[in-house]
Design a protein around this motif. Structure first.
Motif, PDB file in Angstrom:
ATOM      1  N   ASP A  41       0.954  -1.050   0.078  1.00  0.00           N
ATOM      2  CA  ASP A  41       0.016  -0.006   0.075  1.00  0.00           C
ATOM      3  C   ASP A  41       0.869   1.261   0.009  1.00  0.00           C
ATOM      4  O   ASP A  41       1.262   1.724   1.051  1.00  0.00           O
ATOM      5  CB  ASP A  41      -0.973  -0.202   1.020  1.00  0.00           C
ATOM      6  N   LEU A  42       1.216   1.839  -1.254  1.00  0.00           N
ATOM      7  CA  LEU A  42       2.108   2.852  -1.154  1.00  0.00           C
ATOM      8  C   LEU A  42       1.396   4.109  -0.836  1.00  0.00           C
ATOM      9  O   LEU A  42       2.127   4.977  -0.514  1.00  0.00           O
ATOM     10  CB  LEU A  42       2.343   3.061  -2.678  1.00  0.00           C
ATOM     11  N   ASN A  43       0.015   4.185  -0.592  1.00  0.00           N
ATOM     12  CA  ASN A  43      -0.589   5.205   0.228  1.00  0.00           C
ATOM     13  C   ASN A  43       0.132   5.325   1.443  1.00  0.00           C
ATOM     14  O   ASN A  43       0.095   6.753   2.066  1.00  0.00           O
ATOM     15  CB  ASN A  43      -2.051   5.257   0.280  1.00  0.00           C
ATOM     16  N   LEU A  44       0.724   4.337   2.072  1.00  0.00           N
ATOM     17  CA  LEU A  44       1.143   4.617   3.506  1.00  0.00           C
ATOM     18  C   LEU A  44       2.514   5.610   3.270  1.00  0.00           C
ATOM     19  O   LEU A  44       2.518   6.307   4.525  1.00  0.00           O
ATOM     20  CB  LEU A  44       1.561   3.266   3.851  1.00  0.00           C
ATOM     21  N   LEU A  45       3.075   5.522   2.355  1.00  0.00           N
ATOM     22  CA  LEU A  45       4.318   6.435   2.228  1.00  0.00           C
ATOM     23  C   LEU A  45       3.820   7.916   2.076  1.00  0.00           C
ATOM     24  O   LEU A  45       4.451   8.863   2.626  1.00  0.00           O
ATOM     25  CB  LEU A  45       5.355   5.999   0.857  1.00  0.00           C
ATOM     26  N   VAL A  46       2.509   8.265   1.713  1.00  0.00           N
ATOM     27  CA  VAL A  46       2.053   9.629   1.638  1.00  0.00           C
ATOM     28  C   VAL A  46       1.861   9.910   2.992  1.00  0.00           C
ATOM     29  O   VAL A  46       2.133  11.061   3.491  1.00  0.00           O
ATOM     30  CB  VAL A  46       0.741   9.639   0.668  1.00  0.00           C
ATOM     31  N   ALA A  47       1.305   9.113   3.817  1.00  0.00           N
ATOM     32  CA  ALA A  47       0.789   9.184   5.116  1.00  0.00           C
ATOM     33  C   ALA A  47       2.096   9.646   5.786  1.00  0.00           C
ATOM     34  O   ALA A  47       2.171  10.347   7.116  1.00  0.00           O
ATOM     35  CB  ALA A  47       0.187   8.021   5.633  1.00  0.00           C
ATOM     36  N   LEU A  48       3.263   8.731   5.682  1.00  0.00           N
ATOM     37  CA  LEU A  48       4.402   9.020   6.217  1.00  0.00           C
ATOM     38  C   LEU A  48       4.943  10.416   6.213  1.00  0.00           C
ATOM     39  O   LEU A  48       5.289  11.115   7.077  1.00  0.00           O
ATOM     40  CB  LEU A  48       5.769   8.048   5.900  1.00  0.00           C
ATOM     41  N   LYS A  49       5.060  10.894   4.834  1.00  0.00           N
ATOM     42  CA  LYS A  49       5.410  12.153   4.679  1.00  0.00           C
ATOM     43  C   LYS A  49       4.461  13.270   5.418  1.00  0.00           C
ATOM     44  O   LYS A  49       5.099  14.191   6.232  1.00  0.00           O
ATOM     45  CB  LYS A  49       5.245  12.316   3.218  1.00  0.00           C
ATOM     46  N   VAL A  50       3.269  13.133   5.434  1.00  0.00           N
ATOM     47  CA  VAL A  50       2.489  14.028   6.281  1.00  0.00           C
ATOM     48  C   VAL A  50       2.547  14.080   7.512  1.00  0.00           C
ATOM     49  O   VAL A  50       2.640  14.890   8.175  1.00  0.00           O
ATOM     50  CB  VAL A  50       0.849  13.901   5.732  1.00  0.00           C
ATOM     51  N   LEU A  51       2.857  12.735   8.224  1.00  0.00           N
ATOM     52  CA  LEU A  51       3.230  12.853   9.491  1.00  0.00           C
ATOM     53  C   LEU A  51       4.412  13.298   9.836  1.00  0.00           C
ATOM     54  O   LEU A  51       4.637  14.157  11.067  1.00  0.00           O
ATOM     55  CB  LEU A  51       3.111  11.240  10.098  1.00  0.00           C
ATOM     56  N   VAL A  52       5.312  13.171   8.905  1.00  0.00           N
ATOM     57  CA  VAL A  52       6.701  14.019   9.029  1.00  0.00           C
ATOM     58  C   VAL A  52       6.595  15.536   9.432  1.00  0.00           C
ATOM     59  O   VAL A  52       7.268  16.313  10.195  1.00  0.00           O
ATOM     60  CB  VAL A  52       7.978  13.428   8.392  1.00  0.00           C
ATOM     61  N   GLU A  53       5.768  15.854   8.351  1.00  0.00           N
ATOM     62  CA  GLU A  53       5.524  17.381   8.146  1.00  0.00           C
ATOM     63  C   GLU A  53       4.732  17.936   9.238  1.00  0.00           C
ATOM     64  O   GLU A  53       5.102  19.121   9.680  1.00  0.00           O
ATOM     65  CB  GLU A  53       4.813  17.789   6.818  1.00  0.00           C
ATOM     66  N   GLU A  54       3.654  17.303   9.917  1.00  0.00           N
ATOM     67  CA  GLU A  54       2.981  17.878  10.801  1.00  0.00           C
ATOM     68  C   GLU A  54       3.189  17.624  12.148  1.00  0.00           C
ATOM     69  O   GLU A  54       2.894  18.159  13.280  1.00  0.00           O
ATOM     70  CB  GLU A  54       1.494  17.150  10.682  1.00  0.00           C
TER      71      GLU A  54
END
Length: 313
Positions: free
Chosen positions: A10-23
């Protein structure tokens, strides 16, 4: 890992990781991704399982990313940005753009360069919003990578790789004196510069270091005031024979406002380059390209205008 195996993840998880790092927050990340907080917590759990790393350490209300999380977030910046651009409309109309831009900048650029560009920016894009944040030279990579800053305007004082930069133009340095200063109607000599008291204004671009280097063979001028803002020096400029050394544009701006005298430096000083800097993740964004081009056009015009007026070359 084979391509087929990547497909099953599930590559959407990488988007979630990026958002978590930013927020740095499950709650804010959930809002940004339109998820419930519990769903976002489950996503974080799946990320930890997928990447075999805790990814975040809680510090009070903030999530501090581990080194592994930072490395992965940095590595996916470019491919995610490429995918975003691939899936975005290619036409960009600034008139209907409602984007929020964050620009990190110095006191000098905030007082001189940006006011020159702002009328044109809002004329072309009346619905955008701009936020200016203080530039931190040593943390500039972090500001442009994970702290939500879109671009920076400054004189780079150290290696800025992997950031991208483009030169805006040359900036020189002049002196400000009161009209009652003993040298107001005379040429400013090197002896005068070294003898009279100085006000040192921090403008975040390492200009003091450049001046110190130019005067390395001479005694240091006597500094009677150190301040972050020019207003402190202006408060006493008529009560003592101060010399205030600041970037040329700021010198002329303040001279007009406060009835001061502008003097050229009495020693050789090479004008320094001001730059527009951004992260590669923003390289292909149509909105970012538009704003960068407009800033380069307007700031370049102002700096070139000053270069010619002051005969800096």
């Amino acid at each position: 890992m084979e391509l087929e195996e990547v497909y099953r993840r599930d590559l959407n998880l990488l988007v979630a990781l990026k958002v978590l790092v930013e927020e740095g927050s499950v709650r804010r990340s959930a809002i940004r991704l339109n998820l419930s907080q519990s769903a976002m917590s489950r996503v974080l759990g799946r990320l930890r399982e997928l990447l075999n790393d805790p990814l975040f350490i809680r510090q009070g209300q903030h999530l501090q990313p581990t080194q592994r999380a930072i490395e992965i977030s940095s590595a996916v910046n470019e491919p995610l940005e490429s995918l975003r651009m691939l899936l975005s409309p290619t036409h960009f109309d600034p008139k209907v753009c409602k984007q929020h831009f964050v620009i990190a900048t110095t006191d000098y650029a905030m007082q001189t360069i940006l006011p020159y560009a702002l009328p044109r920016i809002y004329e072309d894009a009346p619905n955008i919003s701009l936020e200016f944040s203080p530039l931190k030279h040593e943390q500039m990579l972090g500001q442009l990578t994970t702290e939500g800053v879109d671009m920076a305007i400054c004189r780079p004082t150290h290696n800025i790789e992997p950031l991208v930069h483009e030169k805006l133009g040359l900036v020189s340095v002049f002196c400000l004196l009161s009209t009652s200063h003993p040298l107001a109607d005379k040429a400013l000599t090197l002896t005068d510069y070294l003898t009279y008291p100085h006000a040192l204004i921090a403008i975040s671009d390492g200009v003091k270091a450049l001046i110190d280097s130019a005067l390395s063979d001479y005694q240091k001028p006597k500094t009677v005031l150190r301040a972050y803002h020019l207003e402190a020096a202006l408060a006493i400029v008529n009560t003592m024979p101060l010399i205030i050394t600041v970037p040329a544009d700021l010198a002329y701006l303040m001279a007009d406002k406060h009835d001061l005298v502008v003097k050229a430096l009495p020693f050789e000083f090479k004008p320094f380059e001001y730059s527009l800097i951004w992260h590669p993740r923003c390289e292909h964004s149509a909105a970012q390209i538009w704003l960068r081009n407009l800033l380069k056009e307007q700031c370049g015009k102002l700096i070139d205008k000053r270069v010619q007026e002051m005969e800096l070359l």
